[in-house]
Design a protein around this motif. Structure first.
Motif, PDB file in Angstrom:
ATOM      1  N   ILE A  48      56.144  83.928  19.473  1.00 49.72           N
ATOM      2  CA  ILE A  48      57.160  83.382  18.584  1.00 49.72           C
ATOM      3  C   ILE A  48      56.654  83.449  17.144  1.00 49.72           C
ATOM      4  O   ILE A  48      55.491  83.159  16.874  1.00 49.72           O
ATOM      5  N   LYS A  49      57.535  83.854  16.228  1.00 49.55           N
ATOM      6  CA  LYS A  49      57.202  83.823  14.802  1.00 49.55           C
ATOM      7  C   LYS A  49      58.407  83.266  14.064  1.00 49.55           C
ATOM      8  O   LYS A  49      59.529  83.722  14.273  1.00 49.55           O
ATOM      9  N   ASN A  50      58.169  82.269  13.229  1.00 51.88           N
ATOM     10  CA  ASN A  50      59.253  81.609  12.483  1.00 51.88           C
ATOM     11  C   ASN A  50      60.356  81.122  13.418  1.00 51.88           C
ATOM     12  O   ASN A  50      61.539  81.222  13.103  1.00 51.88           O
ATOM     13  N   GLY A  51      59.973  80.635  14.592  1.00 52.35           N
ATOM     14  CA  GLY A  51      60.931  80.084  15.541  1.00 52.35           C
ATOM     15  C   GLY A  51      61.729  81.115  16.318  1.00 52.35           C
ATOM     16  O   GLY A  51      62.643  80.772  17.049  1.00 52.35           O
ATOM     17  N   LEU A  52      61.380  82.397  16.171  1.00 50.86           N
ATOM     18  CA  LEU A  52      62.109  83.471  16.860  1.00 50.86           C
ATOM     19  C   LEU A  52      61.151  84.276  17.736  1.00 50.86           C
ATOM     20  O   LEU A  52      60.003  84.503  17.359  1.00 50.86           O
ATOM     21  N   PRO A  53      61.629  84.734  18.897  1.00 50.66           N
ATOM     22  CA  PRO A  53      60.771  85.573  19.738  1.00 50.66           C
ATOM     23  C   PRO A  53      60.536  86.928  19.068  1.00 50.66           C
ATOM     24  O   PRO A  53      61.456  87.517  18.502  1.00 50.66           O
ATOM     25  N   THR A  54      59.284  87.380  19.085  1.00 46.91           N
ATOM     26  CA  THR A  54      58.965  88.677  18.494  1.00 46.91           C
ATOM     27  C   THR A  54      58.336  89.634  19.506  1.00 46.91           C
ATOM     28  O   THR A  54      58.320  90.837  19.256  1.00 46.91           O
ATOM     29  N   MET A  55      57.814  89.091  20.621  1.00 46.99           N
ATOM     30  CA  MET A  55      57.213  89.968  21.611  1.00 46.99           C
ATOM     31  C   MET A  55      57.221  89.299  22.984  1.00 46.99           C
ATOM     32  O   MET A  55      57.039  88.089  23.092  1.00 46.99           O
ATOM     33  N   ILE A  56      57.442  90.119  23.999  1.00 44.35           N
ATOM     34  CA  ILE A  56      57.365  89.678  25.392  1.00 44.35           C
ATOM     35  C   ILE A  56      56.436  90.665  26.081  1.00 44.35           C
ATOM     36  O   ILE A  56      56.640  91.880  25.995  1.00 44.35           O
ATOM     37  N   ASP A  57      55.413  90.137  26.733  1.00 50.35           N
ATOM     38  CA  ASP A  57      54.361  90.981  27.285  1.00 50.35           C
ATOM     39  C   ASP A  57      54.059  90.524  28.704  1.00 50.35           C
ATOM     40  O   ASP A  57      53.894  89.328  28.944  1.00 50.35           O
TER      41      ASP A  57
END
Length: 170
Positions: free
Chosen positions: A121-130
């Protein structure tokens, strides 16, 4: 095909994991690492917290994947076909990620059927799923330009199967 559907569901389901969105849309890059090689997919997705979503794959092969509460419809224009699957054939990741635990300030973890999913999460938003699937494929989905709570018209998430396409029910 199941790998793509599962990966798509994971990102759709990031409404869980302590993230509360009315809607989420983003560009994405999805890389599947398998036995020393990898395949990169690119596109855009739209999702609403009512479990409806659309993934538009632009490369390497164009396709559209629509999700609702009961089914998944994959429309492949190059093949002139639509594949319709019941959603119970795919893991219910919405529920899994709704119970994901924050393990670091910007990292959440969800476990389903012995597979660990890490959501950055960055700035309250998902940025990566691994994650690594049961076939030992490593999957990494990177979200860019995510936008939350934008208006997504119902028509955008409504599949339209072109006339004359083969329809495959699974």
């Amino acid at each position: 095909m199941k790998k793509i559907l599962t990966m798509a569901l994971i990102a759709v389901c990031t409404f869980g994991a302590g993230l509360n969105f009315k809607s989420l849309q983003s560009d994405f890059t999805q890389i599947v690492f398998s036995e020393g090689s990898n395949v990169t997919y690119k596109g855009k997705f739209y999702a609403k917290n009512d479990n409806t979503a659309l993934w538009i794959y632009e490369s390497p092969t164009p396709k559209r994947i629509y999700f609702d509460k009961q089914r998944v419809i994959v429309i492949e224009d190059e093949l002139e076909q639509a594949v319709i699957s019941r959603l119970d054939d795919t893991p219910n990741l919405t529920q899994i990620l709704a119970h994901a635990e924050q393990i670091q300030p910007t990292l959440y973890k969800a476990i389903y059927d012995g597979v660990d999913y890490l959501i950055t999460i960055k700035n309250g938003l998902p940025t990566m799923i691994d994650y690594k699937d049961k076939l030992s494929n490593k999957i990494k989905i990177t979200l860019s330009n995510p936008l939350k709570d934008a208006n997504i018209p119902k028509e955008t998430l409504t599949p339209i199967i072109p006339q004359g396409y083969d329809i495959v029910n699974q």
